[in-house]
Design an enzyme around this catalytic site. Sequence first.
Site, PDB file in Angstrom:
ATOM      1  N   LYS A 146       1.781   6.221  -5.530  1.00  0.00           N
ATOM      2  CA  LYS A 146       2.301   4.978  -4.940  1.00  0.00           C
ATOM      3  C   LYS A 146       3.829   4.991  -4.969  1.00  0.00           C
ATOM      4  O   LYS A 146       4.487   4.596  -4.001  1.00  0.00           O
ATOM      5  CB  LYS A 146       1.739   3.761  -5.691  1.00  0.00           C
ATOM      6  CG  LYS A 146       0.266   3.523  -5.375  1.00  0.00           C
ATOM      7  CD  LYS A 146      -0.452   2.613  -6.355  1.00  0.00           C
ATOM      8  CE  LYS A 146      -1.945   2.602  -6.024  1.00  0.00           C
ATOM      9  NZ  LYS A 146      -2.781   2.017  -7.066  1.00  0.00           N
ATOM     10  N   GLN A 154      -2.140  -1.798 -11.997  1.00  0.00           N
ATOM     11  CA  GLN A 154      -3.160  -0.753 -11.875  1.00  0.00           C
ATOM     12  C   GLN A 154      -4.351  -1.071 -12.775  1.00  0.00           C
ATOM     13  O   GLN A 154      -4.190  -1.379 -13.963  1.00  0.00           O
ATOM     14  CB  GLN A 154      -2.535   0.607 -12.254  1.00  0.00           C
ATOM     15  CG  GLN A 154      -3.430   1.801 -12.000  1.00  0.00           C
ATOM     16  CD  GLN A 154      -3.681   2.077 -10.526  1.00  0.00           C
ATOM     17  OE1 GLN A 154      -2.855   1.785  -9.670  1.00  0.00           O
ATOM     18  NE2 GLN A 154      -4.839   2.637 -10.221  1.00  0.00           N
ATOM     19  N   ASP A 191      -2.816  -6.035  -3.419  1.00  0.00           N
ATOM     20  CA  ASP A 191      -4.170  -5.492  -3.606  1.00  0.00           C
ATOM     21  C   ASP A 191      -5.214  -6.342  -2.876  1.00  0.00           C
ATOM     22  O   ASP A 191      -6.341  -5.896  -2.665  1.00  0.00           O
ATOM     23  CB  ASP A 191      -4.531  -5.525  -5.095  1.00  0.00           C
ATOM     24  CG  ASP A 191      -4.413  -4.175  -5.771  1.00  0.00           C
ATOM     25  OD1 ASP A 191      -4.654  -3.162  -5.108  1.00  0.00           O
ATOM     26  OD2 ASP A 191      -4.097  -4.152  -6.974  1.00  0.00           O
TER      27      ASP A 191
HETATM   28  N1  GUN Z   1      -7.579   1.284  -9.646  1.00  0.00           N
HETATM   29  C1  GUN Z   1      -8.311   2.023  -8.782  1.00  0.00           C
HETATM   30  N2  GUN Z   1      -8.153   1.566  -7.520  1.00  0.00           N
HETATM   31  C2  GUN Z   1      -7.301   0.514  -7.594  1.00  0.00           C
HETATM   32  C3  GUN Z   1      -6.743  -0.360  -6.624  1.00  0.00           C
HETATM   33  O1  GUN Z   1      -7.011  -0.291  -5.419  1.00  0.00           O
HETATM   34  N3  GUN Z   1      -5.898  -1.325  -7.110  1.00  0.00           N
HETATM   35  C4  GUN Z   1      -5.607  -1.440  -8.433  1.00  0.00           C
HETATM   36  N4  GUN Z   1      -4.775  -2.429  -8.790  1.00  0.00           N
HETATM   37  N5  GUN Z   1      -6.107  -0.641  -9.348  1.00  0.00           N
HETATM   38  C5  GUN Z   1      -6.950   0.330  -8.932  1.00  0.00           C
END
Ligand code: GUN
Length: 285
Positions: A53, A97, A120
Amino acid sequence: MTAPIINGKQISEEIRKDLREEVERLAKQGFKPGLAVVLVGEDPASQVYVRNKEKACHELGYYSEVHRLSAETSQEELLALVDKLNRQSNIHGILVQLPLPKHIDEKAVIDAISAEKDVDGFHPVNVGNLMIGDDSLLPCTPAGVIELIKRTGVEISGKHAVVIGRSNIVGKPVSLLLQRENATVTMCHSRTANMKELTQLADILVVAIGRANFVDASYVKPGAVVIDVGMNRLENGKLAGDVDFDSVKEVSGPITPVPGGVGPMTITMLMQNTLIAAKRLQGLA
Ligand code: GUN
């Protein structure tokens, strides 16, 4: 005949090129979208996702902050950081995350993120707006699934779509987005009786059940679009989708591979969400 492969990596690159160009235009006006990513603890998979990211932010010209906190961080400390990011004017998207360490209440943290910055699409306000069809920040993987289907050129409106899996993160939002596109949607899950009879009726089949190679050719109507959201690590270390790609591609229409299908789209849609959130917060939308 072998089906066309939906190249998620290439489509993702095309979208990123458009995002990069728009961010360059905004930079000339002195504005930069900003994304904050928060990682608590040292989960190896999460570390890789967070690095990717951060890399995407740099490649596309976004402002980026990554907060790496120890696994012992208290819920209060995390909530204080979220509160600070909510009020920070150079941050337009906040992503914490998941999963979080067990002593932290994930729901309390998601609820604390400002809905306008919830890139998200997990905040109840965004989930509710998706449900009633209002403007919202869409969850990234479901948004990526819809984008991939649209780019096959297959019309969604009027089609029968079957979604296997009912998770809050994929199955439920995908089914709502397909309905929004005027598909007739059937949802299947682990307790569905006679699943094959339903999936064999699908013009569009989205699979997010979390079981390696669960869907074989006998589940699929000839010519159907097949989108595989599965990411299963096999004992030999290889990655497998929920769809048995080799057998299904012999009967299906356009189909996503794993890897290289839905996966590359998720971060791209996160970057798109961050740009949307930034423009809305800046009054540019
Ligand atoms: N962990 C695995 N996939 C995701 C996601 O799409 N967003 C977040 N915040 N954590 C994750």
